[in-house]
Design an enzyme around this catalytic site. Sequence first.
Site, mmCIF file in Angstrom:
data_model
loop_
_atom_site.group_PDB
_atom_site.id
_atom_site.type_symbol
_atom_site.label_atom_id
_atom_site.label_comp_id
_atom_site.label_asym_id
_atom_site.label_seq_id
_atom_site.Cartn_x
_atom_site.Cartn_y
_atom_site.Cartn_z
ATOM 1 N N ASP A 241 0.933 -1.312 0.133
ATOM 2 C CA ASP A 241 0.014 -0.067 -0.035
ATOM 3 C C ASP A 241 0.913 1.273 0.088
ATOM 4 O O ASP A 241 0.333 2.288 -0.360
ATOM 5 C CB ASP A 241 -0.808 0.052 1.246
ATOM 6 N N HIS A 242 2.013 1.227 0.485
ATOM 7 C CA HIS A 242 3.032 2.409 0.579
ATOM 8 C C HIS A 242 3.656 2.681 -0.885
ATOM 9 O O HIS A 242 3.309 3.838 -1.398
ATOM 10 C CB HIS A 242 4.034 2.034 1.605
ATOM 11 N N ASP B 147 3.975 -1.048 11.239
ATOM 12 C CA ASP B 147 3.400 0.170 10.794
ATOM 13 C C ASP B 147 2.932 0.775 12.053
ATOM 14 O O ASP B 147 2.159 0.277 12.853
ATOM 15 C CB ASP B 147 2.452 0.271 9.808
ATOM 16 N N ARG C 70 -0.658 13.035 10.025
ATOM 17 C CA ARG C 70 0.660 13.512 10.219
ATOM 18 C C ARG C 70 1.020 14.761 9.547
ATOM 19 O O ARG C 70 0.998 14.701 8.162
ATOM 20 C CB ARG C 70 1.935 12.410 10.315
ATOM 21 N N SER D 197 6.964 7.295 12.820
ATOM 22 C CA SER D 197 6.650 5.800 12.366
ATOM 23 C C SER D 197 7.312 4.961 13.086
ATOM 24 O O SER D 197 8.235 5.137 13.865
ATOM 25 C CB SER D 197 7.178 6.182 10.904
ATOM 26 N N ARG E 276 9.301 2.735 11.400
ATOM 27 C CA ARG E 276 10.240 2.460 10.266
ATOM 28 C C ARG E 276 11.855 2.083 10.818
ATOM 29 O O ARG E 276 12.203 2.931 11.703
ATOM 30 C CB ARG E 276 10.377 3.388 9.240
#
Length: 644
Positions: free
Chosen positions: A64-65, A119, A379, A535, A537
């Site tokens: 999706d990203h 996520d 965000r 995030s 990440r």
Amino acid sequence: MGLTLTEKILKAHVVDGEFIKGSEIGIKIDQTLTQDATGTMAYLEFEAMGVPRVKTERSVAYIDHNTLQSGFENADDHRFIGSVCKKHGIYFSRPGNGICHQVHLERFGIPGKTLIGSDSHTPTGGGIGMIAIGAGGLDVAVAMGGGAYYITYPKIVKVNLTGKLSPWVAAKDVILEVLRRLSVKGGVGKVIEYCGEGVKTLSVPERATITNMGAELGATTSIFPSDEITRQFLKAQGREDVWVELSADADAVYDEIVDINLSELVPLAACPHSPDNVKSVEEIGTLKIDQVCIGSCTNSSLLDMLKVAHILKGKTVHPDVSLSIAPGSKQVLNMLAQNGALSILIDAGARILESACGPCIGMGQSPNSKGISLRTFNRNFEGRSGTKDAQIYLVSPEMAAVSALTGYLTDPRTLGEMPEFKLPEVFTINDNMIVPPESEAEMDSVEILRGPNIKPFPVSEALVDSIDAQVSLKVGDNITTDHIMPAGAKILPLRSNIPAISKFCFAVCDEEFSERALRLGKSIIVGGSNYGQGSSREHAALAPLYLGVKAVLVKSFARIHRSNLINSGILPLTFANEADYDLISQGDELVMTNIRDAVANGKDFEILDKTNGKTIIAKCELSDRAKAIMAAGGLLNFTRESLK
Ligand code: MIC
Ligand code: SF4
């Protein structure tokens, strides 16, 4: 003494540790999710663990990203993840099927279960009564392999909702109000539990908007009870059988209570550049806008889209405004098509985007120079939209849609009477874009498809006993992971290639950082409070690791980033005395000795600043497990050792 809902679910899942606030507990994880931008790394790590088949009840990989395919990299990553899923027992949600959190809520989430996702907005699942937590990719890999997930036993905050939202005031305004009151640091170490009569007035998508954006509080997660409304939602998704009723006991004891009367809320906006910089339309005053983006995992449900369609019906987007709309899932987009709402959106001049994260992560739709953009996202960090000087305001879909028509930030209450928006009794269900894994008997025949951009990831060495290194960077408060490891259309395709993506590490703050760090060979980063917010990440830890960062010394950390540093074997240090932050300058040479003893025994670190001769005391408070992870040089080494 009664239990909170959080305690009930955690108690049913705890496999390690004791129920003492502030201490670490290990919980069994029922479900995992990954998305593609963190997923390639998570699956490389899973492969490195050598576990043949996931051990969870359900693991799902979403694409999706990285859906803007302007080179081979993203498509290669999608293919890699698809093949890993097939082989190792994971469901694969193909590109176009939608944003992970939206689809997971629709098709897989189960009240009372635990979910971790690579996520930070995984808490969306709290909208149907799950304990759903954002984590680093390596933590998700370990959970897929059957390992427990470790959290600090949280404080539990009751948000007591009373009253009912006024017409045109939205769920987004509820979470913006919570952010206004608690701030982006206010949820650290806490679970936010929504209770009270007002809960009954909120639909599942509204609850999910609130739990989704609870991530911006820094909270471990947020949760709503599972009630009749949850049952109706799951029934409409053809999944009534997974419903269970769940709520806190009437005499449950909470660590904090926040009262919110829904009837008193007004439409709000988070102003640049922080989700807690919340003001009313009146306080902001006249604001001419250039762009409106509707979508993201916060506000892309069918309910949100129907409201937007109602507002845009028969009208045209203001000539000075570009409006983009990304429905959250194939299900949402398809139902909009079926009931005619899509045609209304197209007719009004909306630019319809595919069901994916898109502009939320800077994948297209960057605003014009100094552009003012209203977004229904979660965000608004500086630079996140893809341009350095954009001013991003976070608003409800209602406010976004009406403003797209007027060209100015507009209070949606000016629209007059609000019709009733109801969720359908039955959603259109077609899981044809979710590929089930190959059977265990067939898994050996599956070939893993690796593109040339997929490079090995760095692994730390066992903990050293002394460090003598320069401060390669000094930054201030509230540094986000978007500062540390920016995203956007140019950088995201490098997520499977740490050496390449590391060149952009901290580029938003200091373009020379990565070269300098590499040149120094080893170095230390100094920061302020809430370092690493945002995030999940792990690239924000892996890139510094690759660049030789040995320790990060700050006033305080955000939860997920701190775990990612530990998982990567980078020392997470905090100033014993915050004022000492001012004593250190970028370029200073810092010396630490007896590190192994200090980590193992929780002793203070004495850091000598050789450049100015001062001594600084730092803390490294770790659980026993985290101490062992640090000693081993990160979670992967630790897990490998414990599997021996
Ligand atoms: C985000 O919203 O910042 C992201 C992009 O979804 C991240 C994950 C990532 O960086 O890949 C998140 O929230 O964890
Ligand atoms: Fe995607 Fe944005 Fe949600 Fe992150 S916050 S998962 S980028 S839609």
